[in-house]
Write a protein that holds these residues in place. Structure first.
Motif, PDB file in Angstrom:
ATOM      1  N   SER A   1       0.829  -1.204   0.000  1.00 46.15           N
ATOM      2  CA  SER A   1       0.000   0.000   0.000  1.00 46.15           C
ATOM      3  C   SER A   1       0.863   1.254   0.000  1.00 46.15           C
ATOM      4  N   PHE A   2       1.948   1.236   0.784  1.00 43.01           N
ATOM      5  CA  PHE A   2       2.838   2.401   0.791  1.00 43.01           C
ATOM      6  C   PHE A   2       3.386   2.672  -0.604  1.00 43.01           C
TER       7      PHE A   2
ATOM      8  N   TYR B   1       4.377  12.077  -1.004  1.00 44.44           N
ATOM      9  CA  TYR B   1       4.288  11.536   0.351  1.00 44.44           C
ATOM     10  C   TYR B   1       5.474  10.634   0.644  1.00 44.44           C
ATOM     11  N   LYS B   2       5.821   9.766  -0.294  1.00 43.49           N
ATOM     12  CA  LYS B   2       6.951   8.863  -0.082  1.00 43.49           C
ATOM     13  C   LYS B   2       8.249   9.653   0.124  1.00 43.49           C
ATOM     14  N   LEU B   3       8.419  10.730  -0.629  1.00 43.15           N
ATOM     15  CA  LEU B   3       9.658  11.499  -0.547  1.00 43.15           C
ATOM     16  C   LEU B   3       9.805  12.240   0.778  1.00 43.15           C
ATOM     17  N   ARG B   4       8.734  12.363   1.534  1.00 45.63           N
ATOM     18  CA  ARG B   4       8.849  12.939   2.880  1.00 45.63           C
ATOM     19  C   ARG B   4       9.762  12.094   3.760  1.00 45.63           C
ATOM     20  N   TYR B   5       9.911  10.820   3.407  1.00 45.64           N
ATOM     21  CA  TYR B   5      10.724   9.893   4.193  1.00 45.64           C
ATOM     22  C   TYR B   5      12.033   9.548   3.498  1.00 45.64           C
ATOM     23  N   ALA B   6      12.432  10.352   2.501  1.00 41.95           N
ATOM     24  CA  ALA B   6      13.612  10.029   1.696  1.00 41.95           C
ATOM     25  C   ALA B   6      14.881  10.009   2.543  1.00 41.95           C
ATOM     26  N   VAL B   7      15.763   9.033   2.271  1.00 38.91           N
ATOM     27  CA  VAL B   7      17.040   8.933   2.983  1.00 38.91           C
ATOM     28  C   VAL B   7      18.042   9.903   2.373  1.00 38.91           C
ATOM     29  N   PRO B   8      19.002  10.387   3.169  1.00 33.49           N
ATOM     30  CA  PRO B   8      20.080  11.212   2.605  1.00 33.49           C
ATOM     31  C   PRO B   8      20.911  10.372   1.645  1.00 33.49           C
TER      32      PRO B   8
ATOM     33  N   SER C   1      24.472   8.854   2.891  1.00 30.55           N
ATOM     34  CA  SER C   1      24.568   8.112   4.148  1.00 30.55           C
ATOM     35  C   SER C   1      24.185   6.656   3.932  1.00 30.55           C
ATOM     36  N   ALA C   2      25.041   5.736   4.418  1.00 32.11           N
ATOM     37  CA  ALA C   2      24.779   4.308   4.254  1.00 32.11           C
ATOM     38  C   ALA C   2      23.793   3.817   5.287  1.00 32.11           C
ATOM     39  N   ALA C   3      22.916   2.925   4.865  1.00 32.20           N
ATOM     40  CA  ALA C   3      21.994   2.232   5.767  1.00 32.20           C
ATOM     41  C   ALA C   3      21.143   3.191   6.585  1.00 32.20           C
ATOM     42  N   SER C   4      20.783   4.329   6.005  1.00 34.48           N
ATOM     43  CA  SER C   4      19.917   5.267   6.709  1.00 34.48           C
ATOM     44  C   SER C   4      18.484   4.756   6.708  1.00 34.48           C
ATOM     45  N   GLU C   5      17.763   5.116   7.740  1.00 35.09           N
ATOM     46  CA  GLU C   5      16.363   4.726   7.830  1.00 35.09           C
ATOM     47  C   GLU C   5      15.541   5.579   6.877  1.00 35.09           C
ATOM     48  N   GLY C   6      14.596   4.941   6.176  1.00 33.96           N
ATOM     49  CA  GLY C   6      13.710   5.696   5.309  1.00 33.96           C
ATOM     50  C   GLY C   6      13.584   5.116   3.919  1.00 33.96           C
ATOM     51  N   TYR C   7      13.121   5.969   3.017  1.00 37.24           N
ATOM     52  CA  TYR C   7      12.758   5.592   1.650  1.00 37.24           C
ATOM     53  C   TYR C   7      13.903   5.920   0.702  1.00 37.24           C
ATOM     54  N   GLY C   8      14.337   4.930  -0.071  1.00 39.87           N
ATOM     55  CA  GLY C   8      15.450   5.166  -0.977  1.00 39.87           C
ATOM     56  C   GLY C   8      15.479   4.206  -2.134  1.00 39.87           C
ATOM     57  N   SER C   9      16.538   4.338  -2.934  1.00 41.47           N
ATOM     58  CA  SER C   9      16.751   3.458  -4.081  1.00 41.47           C
ATOM     59  C   SER C   9      18.182   2.956  -4.153  1.00 41.47           C
TER      60      SER C   9
ATOM     61  N   PRO D   1       8.771   4.891  15.645  1.00 38.25           N
ATOM     62  CA  PRO D   1       7.752   4.750  14.597  1.00 38.25           C
ATOM     63  C   PRO D   1       7.347   6.063  13.924  1.00 38.25           C
ATOM     64  N   SER D   2       7.635   7.196  14.536  1.00 30.57           N
ATOM     65  CA  SER D   2       7.282   8.465  13.886  1.00 30.57           C
ATOM     66  C   SER D   2       8.099   8.688  12.616  1.00 30.57           C
ATOM     67  N   ARG D   3       9.170   7.938  12.444  1.00 29.00           N
ATOM     68  CA  ARG D   3       9.970   8.034  11.217  1.00 29.00           C
ATOM     69  C   ARG D   3       9.453   7.121  10.114  1.00 29.00           C
ATOM     70  N   TRP D   4       8.411   6.365  10.406  1.00 31.86           N
ATOM     71  CA  TRP D   4       7.843   5.438   9.436  1.00 31.86           C
ATOM     72  C   TRP D   4       6.542   5.996   8.876  1.00 31.86           C
ATOM     73  N   PRO D   5       6.098   5.487   7.740  1.00 28.36           N
ATOM     74  CA  PRO D   5       4.841   5.970   7.167  1.00 28.36           C
ATOM     75  C   PRO D   5       3.658   5.785   8.121  1.00 28.36           C
ATOM     76  N   ASP D   6       2.709   6.699   8.022  1.00 25.13           N
ATOM     77  CA  ASP D   6       1.445   6.533   8.743  1.00 25.13           C
ATOM     78  C   ASP D   6       0.305   6.239   7.779  1.00 25.13           C
ATOM     79  N   PHE D   7       0.686   5.865   6.567  1.00 27.19           N
ATOM     80  CA  PHE D   7      -0.285   5.398   5.566  1.00 27.19           C
ATOM     81  C   PHE D   7       0.215   4.067   5.007  1.00 27.19           C
ATOM     82  N   PRO D   8      -0.664   3.041   5.031  1.00 23.21           N
ATOM     83  CA  PRO D   8      -2.014   3.054   5.595  1.00 23.21           C
ATOM     84  C   PRO D   8      -1.979   3.219   7.118  1.00 23.21           C
ATOM     85  N   PRO D   9      -3.122   3.518   7.732  1.00 24.26           N
ATOM     86  CA  PRO D   9      -3.146   3.871   9.157  1.00 24.26           C
ATOM     87  C   PRO D   9      -2.570   2.805  10.088  1.00 24.26           C
TER      88      PRO D   9
END
Length: 367
Positions: free
Chosen positions: A112-113, A121-128, A131-139, A169-177
């Motif tokens: 769903s994410f 919305y996904k890019l709000r969580y983009a990793v730097p 930086s290696a092994a950063s938490e968040g959304y990346g490629s 958990p505030s660093r993770w998506p809140d969608f879906p709820p």
């Protein structure tokens, strides 16, 4: 002289949604690394119902029934696990005690994410990107700035889940709820299963049940949801390049689209999707601790021309300050240490800076 900044690649999902007819050059693997994928033509497609990611090998990654850890089956389960750890370093387990509904919910929130939330919305969580092994959304996982570095046909979201001091958990998506609560529950269940498996694996070598886990120390757990969009030329690229995992043990679930492959005896073997199974992948530190009696599994993910694929990998690693070496009980005059002692954090840095390329990182520390 300052290093050039690492460019931020376009998300692979965005590339795929533009319906390209060719894979961009930065995703094309050198010929020796490309997967052997059957390319369907309109003529052959009518006579061939097999998926284009099918494996031609007759070998099958072991599937082990854990019988819910029923003590009546411990002896047989311990034997099967030990043999799979020695021969393969990867296998699937069923009746593992993790609710099947939780596996389904984890796959569902991950899908769903990626599929239902807008890119902004996904890019709000983009990793730097630097930086290696950063938490968040990346490629892009690796730090290398080399112009000839080949990118994986994959996007991902990485969660830092254990120890609890890392879990936010505030660093993770809140969608879906339900996303965050599902990841928390999933994290706890994966830790419990990893502990049970490592205990059986220790006993399979005649060691105390806590031996491998004690050598690893408190788990540093990451959960990585990987999304592999459809690829116009899957025969030229890889969803995830060949590597062995750097930690202790990885537990993975996948959807019904095949793509995970394990390298054994010179062949790439497909791990057939089983909705109720969990794939167990031994990582490099377990090979070191067991002095090579168990092997870490070289594996990769291939892309699919027609379907997106999702997997969820849960990594259980040592702290970066841990010294890792063969267990003393497994070192004798006739079976001396095969690996030099390493500091885990230095091993991690080498992996992310130089790239994996199969098992070359563990090969460097063989005595």
């Amino acid at each position: 002289m300052e290093e050039e900044p690492i460019p931020i690649p376009m998300r692979v999902q965005t590339l795929a949604e533009n319906n390209p007819t060719q894979v961009p050059s930065e995703y094309i693997q050198p010929p020796q690394n490309r997967p052997q994928i059957k390319i369907k033509t309109p003529t052959t497609a009518e006579d061939d119902d097999e998926d284009d990611t099918s494996s031609s090998s007759s070998s099958t990654v072991p599937v082990i029934d854990l019988f819910g850890f029923d003590p009546d089956h411990w002896g047989d389960v311990r034997r099967q696990l030990g043999q799979a750890c020695k021969d393969w370093g990867a296998f699937q387990v069923t009746n593992h005690g993790v609710p099947i509904g939780l596996l389904d919910r984890m796959r569902s929130v991950g899908n769903s994410f990626f599929k239902d939330s807008p890119m902004a919305y996904k890019l709000r969580y983009a990793v730097p990107p630097s930086s290696a092994a950063s938490e968040g959304y990346g490629s892009r996982m690796l730090l290398t700035t080399s112009n000839d570095a080949v990118l994986d046909w994959r996007d991902y979201f990485d969660h830092h889940t254990l120890p609890l001091s890392r879990r936010n958990p505030s660093r993770w998506p809140d969608f879906p709820p339900t996303y965050r609560e599902v990841v928390v529950e999933y994290s706890d269940c994966m830790k419990a299963l990893a502990q049970k498996l490592l205990a059986f694996m220790s006993e399979g070598l005649g060691l105390p049940s806590s031996c491998i886990e004690d050598a690893v120390g408190d788990f540093y757990q990451n959960i990585t949801v990987s999304y592999y969009p459809p690829c116009p030329q899957p025969e030229l690229t890889l969803g995830l390049q060949s590597h062995s995992d750097i930690g202790a043990i990885t537990l993975l679930i996948q959807d019904d689209v095949g793509g995970l492959q394990v390298f054994k005896d010179g062949e790439w073997i497909m791990v057939q999707p089983l909705s109720d199974a969990i794939v167990v992948i031994l990582a490099d530190q377990t090979e070191i601790i067991t002095n090579g009696k168990y092997r870490s599994a070289q594996h990769r993910a291939i892309a699919n021309a027609n379907k997106a694929r999702l997997s969820v990998a849960t990594f259980h690693d040592p702290a970066k300050t841990m010294n890792i070496s063969p267990a003393p009980a497994l070192v004798t005059e006739s079976f001396p240490p095969r690996y030099r002692q390493i500091v885990y954090g230095e091993y991690v840095s080498s992996w992310y800076s130089n790239g994996p390329e199969g098992k070359r990182n563990i090969d460097k520390i063989i005595l």
